[in-house]
Design a protein around this motif. Structure first.
Motif, PDB file in Angstrom:
ATOM      1  N   UNK A   1       5.167  45.173  62.460  1.00  0.00           N
ATOM      2  CA  UNK A   1       4.036  44.312  62.148  1.00  0.00           C
ATOM      3  C   UNK A   1       4.399  43.120  61.281  1.00  0.00           C
ATOM      4  N   UNK A   2       3.378  42.329  60.996  1.00  0.00           N
ATOM      5  CA  UNK A   2       3.549  41.133  60.164  1.00  0.00           C
ATOM      6  C   UNK A   2       2.733  41.337  58.880  1.00  0.00           C
ATOM      7  N   UNK A   3       3.391  41.374  57.715  1.00  0.00           N
ATOM      8  CA  UNK A   3       2.630  41.557  56.474  1.00  0.00           C
ATOM      9  C   UNK A   3       1.832  40.297  56.127  1.00  0.00           C
ATOM     10  N   UNK A   4       0.564  40.501  55.717  1.00  0.00           N
ATOM     11  CA  UNK A   4      -0.292  39.364  55.337  1.00  0.00           C
ATOM     12  C   UNK A   4      -0.861  39.641  53.942  1.00  0.00           C
ATOM     13  N   UNK A   5      -0.187  39.163  52.881  1.00  0.00           N
ATOM     14  CA  UNK A   5      -0.735  39.368  51.535  1.00  0.00           C
ATOM     15  C   UNK A   5      -1.902  38.427  51.275  1.00  0.00           C
ATOM     16  N   UNK A   6      -2.940  38.935  50.618  1.00  0.00           N
ATOM     17  CA  UNK A   6      -4.121  38.106  50.327  1.00  0.00           C
ATOM     18  C   UNK A   6      -4.123  37.757  48.840  1.00  0.00           C
ATOM     19  N   UNK A   7      -4.132  36.454  48.518  1.00  0.00           N
ATOM     20  CA  UNK A   7      -4.026  36.055  47.108  1.00  0.00           C
ATOM     21  C   UNK A   7      -5.164  36.597  46.254  1.00  0.00           C
ATOM     22  N   UNK A   8      -4.813  36.753  44.993  1.00  0.00           N
ATOM     23  CA  UNK A   8      -5.717  37.359  44.035  1.00  0.00           C
ATOM     24  C   UNK A   8      -6.649  36.308  43.410  1.00  0.00           C
TER      25      UNK A   8
ATOM     26  N   UNK B   1       1.433  42.735  65.312  1.00  0.00           N
ATOM     27  CA  UNK B   1       0.118  42.959  64.694  1.00  0.00           C
ATOM     28  C   UNK B   1       0.177  42.692  63.188  1.00  0.00           C
ATOM     29  N   UNK B   2      -0.954  42.292  62.648  1.00  0.00           N
ATOM     30  CA  UNK B   2      -0.969  41.933  61.221  1.00  0.00           C
ATOM     31  C   UNK B   2      -1.480  43.076  60.347  1.00  0.00           C
ATOM     32  N   UNK B   3      -0.800  43.236  59.213  1.00  0.00           N
ATOM     33  CA  UNK B   3      -1.159  44.264  58.234  1.00  0.00           C
ATOM     34  C   UNK B   3      -1.529  43.522  56.944  1.00  0.00           C
ATOM     35  N   UNK B   4      -2.804  43.619  56.570  1.00  0.00           N
ATOM     36  CA  UNK B   4      -3.358  42.814  55.480  1.00  0.00           C
ATOM     37  C   UNK B   4      -3.475  43.669  54.209  1.00  0.00           C
ATOM     38  N   UNK B   5      -3.067  43.107  53.073  1.00  0.00           N
ATOM     39  CA  UNK B   5      -3.226  43.835  51.799  1.00  0.00           C
ATOM     40  C   UNK B   5      -3.348  42.843  50.653  1.00  0.00           C
ATOM     41  N   UNK B   6      -4.073  43.233  49.597  1.00  0.00           N
ATOM     42  CA  UNK B   6      -4.257  42.316  48.460  1.00  0.00           C
ATOM     43  C   UNK B   6      -2.994  42.187  47.600  1.00  0.00           C
ATOM     44  N   UNK B   7      -2.896  41.053  46.945  1.00  0.00           N
ATOM     45  CA  UNK B   7      -1.887  40.805  45.912  1.00  0.00           C
ATOM     46  C   UNK B   7      -2.519  41.158  44.569  1.00  0.00           C
ATOM     47  N   UNK B   8      -1.826  41.788  43.616  1.00  0.00           N
ATOM     48  CA  UNK B   8      -0.450  42.271  43.739  1.00  0.00           C
ATOM     49  C   UNK B   8      -0.413  43.575  44.513  1.00  0.00           C
TER      50      UNK B   8
ATOM     51  N   UNK C   1      -4.549  46.612  60.582  1.00  0.00           N
ATOM     52  CA  UNK C   1      -4.634  47.506  59.430  1.00  0.00           C
ATOM     53  C   UNK C   1      -4.910  46.699  58.164  1.00  0.00           C
ATOM     54  N   UNK C   2      -5.794  47.226  57.301  1.00  0.00           N
ATOM     55  CA  UNK C   2      -5.939  46.712  55.935  1.00  0.00           C
ATOM     56  C   UNK C   2      -5.516  47.831  54.996  1.00  0.00           C
ATOM     57  N   UNK C   3      -4.598  47.501  54.080  1.00  0.00           N
ATOM     58  CA  UNK C   3      -4.110  48.519  53.136  1.00  0.00           C
ATOM     59  C   UNK C   3      -4.654  48.221  51.750  1.00  0.00           C
ATOM     60  N   UNK C   4      -5.245  49.229  51.133  1.00  0.00           N
ATOM     61  CA  UNK C   4      -5.802  49.056  49.786  1.00  0.00           C
ATOM     62  C   UNK C   4      -5.233  50.126  48.865  1.00  0.00           C
ATOM     63  N   UNK C   5      -4.983  49.742  47.628  1.00  0.00           N
ATOM     64  CA  UNK C   5      -4.389  50.672  46.668  1.00  0.00           C
ATOM     65  C   UNK C   5      -5.187  50.605  45.371  1.00  0.00           C
ATOM     66  N   UNK C   6      -5.892  51.711  45.087  1.00  0.00           N
ATOM     67  CA  UNK C   6      -6.728  51.756  43.892  1.00  0.00           C
ATOM     68  C   UNK C   6      -6.659  53.184  43.347  1.00  0.00           C
ATOM     69  N   UNK C   7      -6.230  53.314  42.163  1.00  0.00           N
ATOM     70  CA  UNK C   7      -5.830  52.374  41.138  1.00  0.00           C
ATOM     71  C   UNK C   7      -4.487  51.748  41.511  1.00  0.00           C
ATOM     72  N   UNK C   8      -4.269  50.509  41.126  1.00  0.00           N
ATOM     73  CA  UNK C   8      -3.166  49.734  41.679  1.00  0.00           C
ATOM     74  C   UNK C   8      -1.852  49.867  40.932  1.00  0.00           C
ATOM     75  N   UNK C   9      -0.786  50.042  41.691  1.00  0.00           N
ATOM     76  CA  UNK C   9       0.556  49.781  41.217  1.00  0.00           C
ATOM     77  C   UNK C   9       0.895  48.405  41.769  1.00  0.00           C
ATOM     78  N   UNK C  10       1.058  47.360  40.978  1.00  0.00           N
ATOM     79  CA  UNK C  10       1.447  47.369  39.583  1.00  0.00           C
ATOM     80  C   UNK C  10       0.359  47.127  38.538  1.00  0.00           C
TER      81      UNK C  10
END
Ligand SMILES: Cc1ncc(COP(=O)(O)O)c(C=O)c1O
Length: 406
Positions: A140-147, A119-126, A169-178
């Motif tokens: 799962x398979x990580x799927x980074x989405x370009x910025x 299964x794919x796990x999608x998250x934004x770059x960075x 799954x979509x993973x979001x991190x706000x406020x973002x590290x890094x």
């Protein structure tokens, strides 16, 4: 001599953490007397709230430190319920909460509860360095989405294009590290809506949601959906590590739909059991306390952000988008070296400054510099970087009795 038994395919797919490698190289150099400046850290240096320390000690003194329920003590769950009402304006029950050994474990257990092999796990770059590896550990398979560089977050169209029939799954991190950037409410609303339409789970990593500057507010997921916690398909992950400077206590939590929390709690019951009992008692006191330590930390970090950003912006060729929060500056050094790992290695070898290469967060050419340590170190570290990168600078730089040469 016996041969080492073969490792699992999962173990083979997990890379060594560059951050940890940098840490041990820095520790080794320090032990050899080198004047190493560590700008790679990820924890505030302030003290844990006094009430948290007192509560932990009080429990320890009873000598009755027992197992707790696998999903956390009722008192800790109630403190998370109060936190959710205060910061998310949502009323939830104990069956919507799982307490874990740090947000890291909550994220990992969430992925284990949701992801099937392939299964794919999608998250934004960075992205935070652990997301790809956590997705892999869960099978799962990580799927980074370009910025999109203008917006400093992916476009909604790019997120939509990344979703497939295999996305779970979509993973979001706000406020973002890094990056220290906040995801906009419009972006969150669109992405959450898209995921809800397709039955994709959303993991909101909110570990830095309160560490924002200039009076800003981090829009949260429940401002972006009118569905209830049980219906929204969202897991909110958080913990005491960053906001209360309690990294070593190892307490985090997940808030979400009861059936997912139940599945996660079952997994956690076999994985580790409930988190450390003393740490949970301390965390209850932190969550229910007067929050003055968070206010102080925030004021201190904002001042450090201002100074660090000013210093970085004064280096010709370095591009920085000022962070809105966290304790990191993520700056573009590609004018000097597009290979971020090589540049970070050069910083370490030539001027003994530790930074984390952007490639670890999915963005080449960047370096992450933390301002959670001493400001003296930040000033000296950036001074050395400025000297190293600008060939017309002073011919040599003294740090204590150490003379660097380019
Ligand atoms: C974005 C992000 N999420 C989660 C964590 C995990 O925090 P902890 O396991 O200490 O609660 C960290 C820690 O560095 C982080 O930066």
């Amino acid at each position: 001599m016996s041969a080492t038994p073969p490792l699992s395919a999962t173990a083979g797919s997990i890379g060594a953490s560059v951050t940890l490698k940098l840490n041990s190289a820095a520790a080794r150099m320090r032990a050899e007397g080198e004047p190493v400046i560590h700008l790679g850290g990820g924890e505030p240096k302030s003290l844990a709230p006094a009430e948290a320390v007192a509560a932990g000690i009080a429990l320890l003194k009873t000598g009755e430190v027992r197992y707790t329920p696998a999903a956390g003590t009722p008192a800790m769950k109630d403190a998370v319920i109060a936190y959710t009402e205060r910061y998310y304006d949502r009323r939830i029950g104990r069956d919507n909460v799982m307490v874990s050994a740090g947000a890291k474990q909550a994220i990992m257990v969430a992925l284990m509860a949701l992801v099937n092999p392939g299964d794919e796990v999608v998250f934004p770059v960075p992205y935070w360095v652990s997301y790809p590896e956590m997705a892999r550990i869960a099978g799962g398979v990580p799927v980074p989405v370009p910025l999109d560089k203008e917006a400093y977050q992916p476009t909604v169209a790019a997120m939509a294009a990344a979703l497939t029939a295999r996305t779970r799954v979509v993973m979001l991190n706000s406020t973002s590290n890094p990056s220290g950037k906040i995801l906009s409410q419009d972006f969150l609303t669109e992405v959450i809506g898209m995921c809800q339409d397709r039955g994709i789970a959303i993991l909101m990593d909110d570990i830095y949601h309160r560490l924002v500057f200039d009076g800003r507010h981090t829009p949260h997921c429940y401002e972006c959906t009118d569905k209830s916690v049980d219906e929204a398909g969202i897991l909110v992950l958080n913990g005491v590590s960053k906001q209360y400077a309690m990294t070593g206590f190892r307490v985090g939590w997940a808030v979400g739909p009861a059936p997912i929390i139940k599945a996660m709690s079952n997994i956690q019951s076999h994985l580790s059991g409930g988190p450390c009992t003393i740490s949970q008692a301390a965390s209850v006191a932190a969550l229910l306390g007067d929050q003055q330590s968070v206010d102080r930390l925030l004021a201190d970090l904002e001042e450090r952000r201002n100074q660090t950003a000013d210093l970085l912006e004064s280096i010709p060729g370095v591009e920085l988008l000022r962070p809105d929060g966290t304790f990191y500056c993520f700056a573009d050094f590609s004018a000097f070296d597009a290979d971020s790992a090589r540049l970070s290695q050069r910083f370490l070898e030539k001027i003994q400054v530790v930074t984390v290469p952007g490639i670890e967060f999915g963005m080449e050419g960047y370096q992450r510099l933390s301002f959670c340590g001493g400001m003296g170190d930040v000033r000296e570290g950036i001074r050395r970087i400025r000297w190293l990168l600008n060939e017309d600078g002073a011919p040599e730089l003294k740090a204590g009795d150490r003379v660097f040469t380019r």
